[in-house]
Design an enzyme around this catalytic site. Structure first.
Site, mmCIF file in Angstrom:
data_model
loop_
_atom_site.group_PDB
_atom_site.id
_atom_site.type_symbol
_atom_site.label_atom_id
_atom_site.label_comp_id
_atom_site.label_asym_id
_atom_site.label_seq_id
_atom_site.Cartn_x
_atom_site.Cartn_y
_atom_site.Cartn_z
ATOM 1 N N SER A 138 -82.984 -73.778 34.386
ATOM 2 C CA SER A 138 -82.845 -72.343 34.130
ATOM 3 C C SER A 138 -81.444 -71.898 34.552
ATOM 4 C CB SER A 138 -83.899 -71.555 34.926
ATOM 5 O OG SER A 138 -83.591 -71.603 36.304
ATOM 6 N N ASP A 161 -83.390 -73.523 29.912
ATOM 7 C CA ASP A 161 -84.547 -72.625 29.885
ATOM 8 C C ASP A 161 -84.067 -71.168 29.989
ATOM 9 O OD1 ASP A 161 -87.263 -71.950 29.963
ATOM 10 O OD2 ASP A 161 -87.354 -72.085 32.160
ATOM 11 N N HIS A 162 -84.542 -70.296 29.105
ATOM 12 C CA HIS A 162 -84.207 -68.869 29.129
ATOM 13 C C HIS A 162 -82.705 -68.599 29.217
ATOM 14 C CE1 HIS A 162 -88.318 -67.464 29.255
ATOM 15 N NE2 HIS A 162 -88.576 -68.398 30.156
ATOM 16 N N HIS A 221 -95.233 -65.296 32.937
ATOM 17 C CA HIS A 221 -94.621 -66.123 33.971
ATOM 18 C C HIS A 221 -95.185 -65.787 35.352
ATOM 19 C CE1 HIS A 221 -91.464 -66.414 30.794
ATOM 20 N NE2 HIS A 221 -91.478 -67.666 31.192
ATOM 21 N N GLY A 260 -94.963 -69.731 30.559
ATOM 22 C CA GLY A 260 -95.970 -69.190 31.480
ATOM 23 C C GLY A 260 -97.259 -69.993 31.449
ATOM 24 N N SER A 317 -98.427 -72.290 33.753
ATOM 25 C CA SER A 317 -99.005 -72.796 35.011
ATOM 26 C C SER A 317 -100.461 -72.390 35.134
ATOM 27 C CB SER A 317 -98.209 -72.262 36.213
ATOM 28 O OG SER A 317 -97.026 -73.018 36.383
#
Ligand code: G3H
Ligand code: 13P
Ligand code: ZN
Length: 345
Positions: A69, A102-103, A200, A237, A239
């Site tokens: 990230s 990421d992002h 997230h 998101g 998890s």
């Protein structure tokens, strides 16, 4: 599925294998996984996560995606992360993986594309209007494809916190499949991060909720109806936020909200079969770290050496990764990837 060509995937370019050993293009992994299993996309920030990730994927014989990230790149330094990954590649020579931003925003995407190290980048302009999102994403796709890098883009808004942008539940909205097809057509992105009900962080749902499978099938069917090739869907998101992990953290001094709740692990594979090909997992790994370290220092208050809990964490993180790969269906898929790479030469 036979030889599937996804929309806009760079074919050839700098070559299918980006580096000496086995960092491969994200497109190669998607080609093998699409419709069969999902690739675990795991965020790393430090040495312990890196070692645990490679070891867990070795144990489960799984291909995987390493995600970096913007926050991780500034925390550990982008060069340090690259050096760690290149070294891990030598220590675990049988591993096969892609490296992904990421992002990203436009600037970080260009930095990664130009570095020559990344297999793919994510441009996250989902907080912009549809038109502006298309405009920004298209610019990134053009630069990335010219360099043989594939692009993940986001449409729809997940709840929770993405980098420095916070999206409250009221503004989070599911991806519209018709809009998604238009977006893919206009941008040429290679994978679509779609909002399918997740968010997230540790507080995703109030009570257990299901993924919005109708959005996943909607995108797949609308693409087919438009005569377009399948586009891998990415689930952010993802998890699971295990309850026992939260309770153990709190029993060791933490103050997490015990109603914390995540994605049902048994929904990973059904989603993968419908086209969710990359499943992003970060929070669950942070929970393992926090539980191990809180418990260790609670039970050894006289200790100040960080290596004993670090050792426990690396082992537990490896087991955690291996168990997630089982749920994703990516465990024991290394040979399928090797065969596909060999056939492509
Ligand atoms: O979706 C965000 C990832 O969990 C990365 O988190 O930006 O705090 O590194 P981060
Ligand atoms: P979690 O917070 O559910 O782990 O999601 C991580 C993620 O989407 C990274 O991009
Ligand atoms: Zn994410």
């Amino acid at each position: 599925m036979g030889e599937t060509h996804f929309s806009g995937l760079p074919q050839g370019g700098r070559g299918r294998i980006l580096h000496a050993a086995m960092i491969v293009t994200t497109a190669e992994l998607y080609k093998v996984a699409y419709g069969k299993f999902a690739l675990g996309a795991y965020n790393i920030n430090n040495l312990e996560q890196t070692n645990g990730l490679f070891e867990g994927c070795k144990q489960s014989e799984a291909p995987f995606i390493i995600q970096l990230s913007k926050g991780a790149r500034s925390y550990a330094h982008k060069q340090m992360l690259e050096a760690m990954i290149r070294t891990a590649e030598e220590i675990w020579p049988d591993s096969i993986f892609a490296v992904h931003l990421d992002h990203g925003d436009e600037a970080s995407c260009y930095d990664c594309i130009e570095s020559g190290f990344y297999s793919s980048v994510m441009i996250d302009a989902s907080h912009e209007s549809f038109e502006k999102n298309v405009e920004i994403t298209k610019r990134v796709v053009d630069r990335a494809h010219a360099a043989g890098v594939s692009v993940e883009a986001e449409l729809g808004m997940l709840g929770g916190v993405e980098e420095d942008i916070s999206v409250d539940e009221h503004h989070a909205c599911l991806t519209d499949p018709v809009e998604a097809v238009e977006f893919i057509k206009l941008t040429g992105c290679d994978a679509l991060a779609a909002a399918i009900g997740t968010s997230h962080g540790a507080y995703k749902f109030k009570g257990q909720q299901s993924l919005h499978f109708e959005v996943i099938t909607g995108i797949r069917d609308q693409l087919a109806a438009a005569g377009l090739p399948p586009t891998p869907i990415v689930m952010h998101g993802s998890s699971s936020v295990p309850k026992d992990e939260v309770l153990r953290i709190n029993a060791a001094g933490g103050k997490l909200d015990p109603s914390a709740c995540g994605v049902n692990l048994d929904e990973y594979l059904p989603a993968a079969k419908l086209g969710v090909t990359k499943i992003n997992i970060d929070t669950d790994g942070r929970l393992v770290w926090t539980r191990v370290h809180r418990e260790y220092f609670r039970d050894h208050p006289e200790q100040f050496d960080f290596r004993p809990p670090g050792k426990i964490f690396m082992k537990e993180y490896a087991n955690f990764i291996a168990s997630r790969n089982e749920k994703l269906g990516s465990a024991r898929q290394l040979n399928a990837v090797r065969e596909s790479l060999a056939a492509a030469v």
